[in-house]
Design a protein around this motif. Structure first.
Motif, mmCIF file in Angstrom:
data_model
loop_
_atom_site.group_PDB
_atom_site.id
_atom_site.type_symbol
_atom_site.label_atom_id
_atom_site.label_comp_id
_atom_site.label_asym_id
_atom_site.label_seq_id
_atom_site.Cartn_x
_atom_site.Cartn_y
_atom_site.Cartn_z
ATOM 1 N N GLU A 19 0.813 -1.213 0.000
ATOM 2 C CA GLU A 19 0.000 0.000 0.000
ATOM 3 C C GLU A 19 0.846 1.262 0.000
ATOM 4 O OE1 GLU A 19 -2.791 -0.174 3.184
ATOM 5 O OE2 GLU A 19 -3.711 -2.041 2.487
ATOM 6 N N GLN A 20 2.098 1.136 0.428
ATOM 7 C CA GLN A 20 3.039 2.253 0.427
ATOM 8 C C GLN A 20 4.342 1.803 -0.225
ATOM 9 O OE1 GLN A 20 3.458 3.337 4.580
ATOM 10 N NE2 GLN A 20 2.068 5.066 4.338
ATOM 11 N N ASP A 22 8.515 3.046 -0.896
ATOM 12 C CA ASP A 22 9.600 3.961 -0.556
ATOM 13 C C ASP A 22 10.352 4.305 -1.836
ATOM 14 O OD1 ASP A 22 11.848 5.278 0.283
ATOM 15 O OD2 ASP A 22 12.330 3.883 1.891
ATOM 16 N N GLN A 26 11.429 8.501 0.416
ATOM 17 C CA GLN A 26 10.128 9.087 0.702
ATOM 18 C C GLN A 26 9.028 8.056 0.488
ATOM 19 O OE1 GLN A 26 9.646 12.651 -1.639
ATOM 20 N NE2 GLN A 26 10.717 13.901 -0.125
ATOM 21 N N TYR A 27 8.144 7.930 1.485
ATOM 22 C CA TYR A 27 7.041 6.989 1.371
ATOM 23 C C TYR A 27 5.888 7.623 0.618
ATOM 24 C CZ TYR A 27 8.983 3.330 4.306
ATOM 25 O OH TYR A 27 9.746 2.313 4.784
ATOM 26 N N ILE A 28 5.358 6.877 -0.335
ATOM 27 C CA ILE A 28 4.209 7.329 -1.114
ATOM 28 C C ILE A 28 3.051 6.373 -0.871
ATOM 29 C CG2 ILE A 28 3.286 7.650 -3.450
ATOM 30 C CD1 ILE A 28 6.033 8.493 -4.348
ATOM 31 N N GLN A 29 1.897 6.917 -0.497
ATOM 32 C CA GLN A 29 0.701 6.120 -0.322
ATOM 33 C C GLN A 29 0.086 5.867 -1.703
ATOM 34 O OE1 GLN A 29 -0.517 4.997 2.721
ATOM 35 N NE2 GLN A 29 -2.076 3.815 1.624
ATOM 36 N N LEU A 30 -0.041 4.609 -2.061
ATOM 37 C CA LEU A 30 -0.595 4.281 -3.367
ATOM 38 C C LEU A 30 -2.109 4.474 -3.378
ATOM 39 C CD1 LEU A 30 1.451 1.046 -4.172
ATOM 40 C CD2 LEU A 30 1.830 3.356 -5.061
ATOM 41 N N ALA A 31 -2.644 4.829 -4.530
ATOM 42 C CA ALA A 31 -4.075 5.081 -4.658
ATOM 43 C C ALA A 31 -4.896 3.814 -4.456
ATOM 44 C CB ALA A 31 -4.370 5.688 -6.031
ATOM 45 N N PRO A 33 -4.130 -0.689 -3.350
ATOM 46 C CA PRO A 33 -3.101 -1.680 -3.027
ATOM 47 C C PRO A 33 -2.646 -2.449 -4.270
ATOM 48 C CG PRO A 33 -5.007 -1.871 -1.554
ATOM 49 C CD PRO A 33 -5.411 -0.972 -2.677
ATOM 50 N N GLN A 143 -2.407 7.467 -11.036
ATOM 51 C CA GLN A 143 -1.687 8.248 -10.027
ATOM 52 C C GLN A 143 -0.266 8.581 -10.452
ATOM 53 O OE1 GLN A 143 -0.960 6.046 -6.411
ATOM 54 N NE2 GLN A 143 -0.553 7.893 -5.183
#
Length: 295
Positions: A19-20, A22, A26-31, A33, A143
């Motif tokens: 779901e995230q 790196d 930097q961690y990116i939250q995916l739109a 899973p 995204q």
């Protein structure tokens, strides 16, 4: 009864959601899973990894082929797969390392009929020492764009498969480090670029950056057996999701066009609207969405 000794192979399943991610610290939250599933033939991998190289020039104990399916469609995930074939089955297709094996007809999946791909699909799963398939959803494609989504899928397939190998053999004899003259892992990507692996994470689980040799091969699915195996896994896995969507939305004719931008597909979008699994960043879909907002 035969006195032949049979080794019962232990199969370790892989099933995870990401779901995230790196990216460069930097961690990116995916739109949405990303689902990755597959398995390891633990016994076969241990036997191969424990074998001593026959010569100093023998470069690797693992060769991983990685390929994708579905970059061009307007609908659904882009599917990425990675496969580890037995070492003596791995190599250039032109050298025929698969001659006499159950995968002897394996080549670029686009050159194979759907019937042959469907025949090979369970055989690749059965005889591969490890494989993994990742579905990168339309929401993630929208995204980060289709190129980056494909690179993400290739990266995650490689990392999750390698992490599973190391995790399973943490207490065994497999060693993947930089104490040998040549990289011990070869990762072959279909295309003209390699993804940026998270080497910080891989280093933490015991895989040094210098132990991995990443190579990009244009039309690699027609050159290397491991990429061809990944190609079949990716293509058939994606087709299965398209057939499932077709049963849920028969008015779109998905079984025929598999989500590609055919005239019938674009007309169906205009008539029936945009599905949640359509890629809204792709021009034909975006146009319908914009017209609906205007209207």
């Amino acid at each position: 009864m035969s006195n032949q000794h049979f080794v019962e192979h232990t199969i370790a399943p892989i099933d995870t959601y990401v779901e995230q991610v790196d990216i460069q610290g930097q961690y990116i939250q995916l739109a949405a899973p990303v689902h990755l599933s597959g398995q390891l033939d633990a016994t076969g991998l241990l036997e191969q990894s424990s074998r001593k190289p026959q010569t100093e020039l023998e470069p690797s104990i693992l060769q991983i082929g990685v390929d994708e399916a579905g970059r061009g469609p307007l609908l659904g995930s882009v599917t990425v797969a990675a496969a580890i074939l037995p070492q003596h089955w791995s190599g250039l297709i032109e050298h025929q390392p698969l001659s006499g094996t159950p995968l002897s007809i394996l080549t670029d999946s686009k050159q194979l009929s759907e019937k042959k791909r469907d025949l090979l699909y369970p055989l690749v799963q059965q005889y591969a020492l490890g494989y993994i398939v990742a579905d990168i959803p339309a929401a993630v494609i929208d995204q980060i764009n289709i190129l980056q989504a494909t690179m993400l899928g290739m990266r995650l397939c490689t990392e999750v498969l390698l992490e599973a190998v190391i995790r399973h053999f943490a207490a065994e004899t497999i060693v993947i480090d930089d104490t040998v003259a040549h990289p011990r892992i070869q990762v072959l990507f279909d295309g003209n670029r390699c993804p940026e692996l998270n080497h910080t994470m891989l280093d933490k689980v015991g895989i040094k950056k210098t132990a991995i040799d990443c190579q990009a091969w244009v039309k690699g699915d027609a050159r290397h057996t491991s990429i061809a195996a990944a190609s079949v896994l990716a293509k058939v896995s994606r087709d299965k999701t398209m057939y499932l969507l077709d049963t849920e939305h028969p008015e779109y004719g998905i079984a025929k066009h598999k989500g590609y931008p055919t005239r019938a597909h674009t007309e169906a979008i205009e008539m029936h609207g945009v599905l949640p699994t359509h890629r809204r960043s792709f021009a034909p879909v975006r146009k319908v969405v914009e017209n609906k907002l205007k209207g």
